[in-house]
Design a protein around this motif. Structure first.
Motif, mmCIF file in Angstrom:
data_model
loop_
_atom_site.group_PDB
_atom_site.id
_atom_site.type_symbol
_atom_site.label_atom_id
_atom_site.label_comp_id
_atom_site.label_asym_id
_atom_site.label_seq_id
_atom_site.Cartn_x
_atom_site.Cartn_y
_atom_site.Cartn_z
ATOM 1 N N ASP A 1 0.810 -1.219 0.000
ATOM 2 C CA ASP A 1 0.000 0.000 0.000
ATOM 3 C C ASP A 1 0.845 1.271 0.000
ATOM 4 O O ASP A 1 0.311 2.379 -0.080
ATOM 5 C CB ASP A 1 -0.923 0.019 1.226
ATOM 6 C CG ASP A 1 -0.143 -0.042 2.539
ATOM 7 O OD1 ASP A 1 0.827 -0.824 2.617
ATOM 8 O OD2 ASP A 1 -0.509 0.695 3.485
ATOM 9 N N LEU A 2 2.177 1.123 0.077
ATOM 10 C CA LEU A 2 3.057 2.282 0.126
ATOM 11 C C LEU A 2 3.808 2.450 -1.190
ATOM 12 O O LEU A 2 3.940 1.510 -1.974
ATOM 13 C CB LEU A 2 4.067 2.142 1.272
ATOM 14 C CG LEU A 2 3.482 1.898 2.666
ATOM 15 C CD1 LEU A 2 4.598 1.843 3.701
ATOM 16 C CD2 LEU A 2 2.466 2.971 3.038
ATOM 17 N N GLY A 3 4.300 3.658 -1.419
ATOM 18 C CA GLY A 3 5.084 3.935 -2.619
ATOM 19 C C GLY A 3 6.572 3.835 -2.327
ATOM 20 O O GLY A 3 7.006 3.955 -1.176
ATOM 21 N N LEU A 4 7.345 3.611 -3.373
ATOM 22 C CA LEU A 4 8.802 3.569 -3.261
ATOM 23 C C LEU A 4 9.366 4.477 -4.337
ATOM 24 O O LEU A 4 9.086 4.293 -5.518
ATOM 25 C CB LEU A 4 9.330 2.141 -3.426
ATOM 26 C CG LEU A 4 10.852 1.977 -3.331
ATOM 27 C CD1 LEU A 4 11.344 2.322 -1.925
ATOM 28 C CD2 LEU A 4 11.275 0.550 -3.714
ATOM 29 N N ARG A 5 10.131 5.477 -3.927
ATOM 30 C CA ARG A 5 10.724 6.385 -4.905
ATOM 31 C C ARG A 5 12.155 6.725 -4.507
ATOM 32 O O ARG A 5 12.566 6.510 -3.355
ATOM 33 C CB ARG A 5 9.904 7.660 -5.054
ATOM 34 C CG ARG A 5 9.791 8.529 -3.814
ATOM 35 C CD ARG A 5 8.913 9.745 -4.098
ATOM 36 N NE ARG A 5 8.622 10.552 -2.924
ATOM 37 C CZ ARG A 5 9.384 11.527 -2.464
ATOM 38 N NH1 ARG A 5 10.529 11.818 -3.092
ATOM 39 N NH2 ARG A 5 9.038 12.223 -1.400
ATOM 40 N N THR A 6 12.885 7.269 -5.465
ATOM 41 C CA THR A 6 14.260 7.671 -5.228
ATOM 42 C C THR A 6 14.329 9.186 -5.105
ATOM 43 O O THR A 6 13.855 9.902 -5.979
ATOM 44 C CB THR A 6 15.179 7.208 -6.368
ATOM 45 O OG1 THR A 6 15.134 5.776 -6.459
ATOM 46 C CG2 THR A 6 16.614 7.642 -6.132
#
Length: 270
Positions: free
Chosen positions: A202-207
């Motif tokens: 349910d969470l996002g992953l970004r750089t």
């Protein structure tokens, strides 16, 4: 389709002929046709919408390179970039007002609030994120559940230093009268970021790219009566040092038993 002369097109759009020639040379607004012999420019009526967009963006003070990127982007992305530009402009304007207040106080012999603003380099990081509109009460509850309970239950290693500390980005105001957009961010170690993210669908992953940030260290992460003054001080510092914020204010919770905090703004590259 009947073409418009550069003069007619200028009158229709509010752009001068000089500006139209410049935008042609930059590739920002090329004419529909250029006479091979005279070099005279002709424009299509359907180009007026792009021209008016350029006029509006320039009136907002958007630099020409950014105008091109916004004009070429799909509408939703362009809208986000306009909103981000205006948020930076408002922050800088507020910083000038605060700095002027500091100077008036000092010149008239009154003590002005001062905070120790420092700058550090933040390396590229992988961030696990959750963005929601919340009230002040929900801000604390959701943050505690996400950044403490869920991370502990999933076996995520605790932050080892302040650059691994979780933080909250305030994309808007969170007040007692209205919920605001907030983003919780948990930096992850590069070698296990993908594995950790897989446990939180349910969470996002970004750089987040490497950048500098200006920050003020605070003794506690709990309710801080001077938090608003710190934010004003950061805005004034940015104006005084000719630095521009690249994003909204954020608050990070340093690891350790004291639960101290850093209030910061990310900075654009010089």
């Amino acid at each position: 389709m009947e073409l418009l002369s550069i003069g007619d097109f200028a009158r229709r759009t509010g752009l001068s002929q000089r500006a139209l020639r410049l935008y042609d040379e930059m590739g920002l607004l090329r004419p529909e046709r250029v006479d091979a012999h005279s070099g005279y420019r002709w424009y299509g009526p359907d180009q007026a919408a792009r021209a008016r967009l350029i006029v509006a963006l320039r009136q907002l003070g958007v630099p020409l390179p950014e105008v091109a990127a916004m004009a070429d982007a799909e509408p939703a992305r362009a809208a986000r970039r306009v909103a981000e530009h205006w948020a930076r402009a408002e922050f800088e304007h507020h910083g000038r007002r605060v700095l002027a207040g500091y100077l008036v106080d000092e010149l008239e012999g009154r003590a002005a609030p001062r905070f120790d603003v420092r700058v550090r380099t933040v390396p590229e990081r992988r961030l696990l994120t959750l963005r929601r509109h919340v009230t002040p009460e929900e801000l604390v509850l959701v943050g505690r559940d996400l950044l403490i309970t869920r991370m502990r239950e999933a076996g995520v290693p605790r932050p080892a230093n302040e650059l691994e500390a979780p933080f909250v980005i305030y994309h808007g105001l969170v007040t007692a009268d209205s919920d605001g957009p907030v983003e919780w961010c948990r930096p992850l170690r590069p070698d296990d970021a993908e594995g950790v993210a897989a446990r939180f669908p349910d969470l996002g992953l970004r750089t987040e790219p490497e950048h500098e940030e200006a920050y003020v260290h605070r003794p506690t992460a709990e309710t801080d009566p001077e938090a608003w003054l710190v934010m004003e001080a950061l805005a004034a510092w940015a104006v005084q040092h000719a630095r521009s914020a690249s994003g909204p204010v954020r608050v990070s919770i340093r690891p350790g038993p004291t639960r101290s905090a850093d209030i910061s703004i990310p900075l654009q590259a010089r």
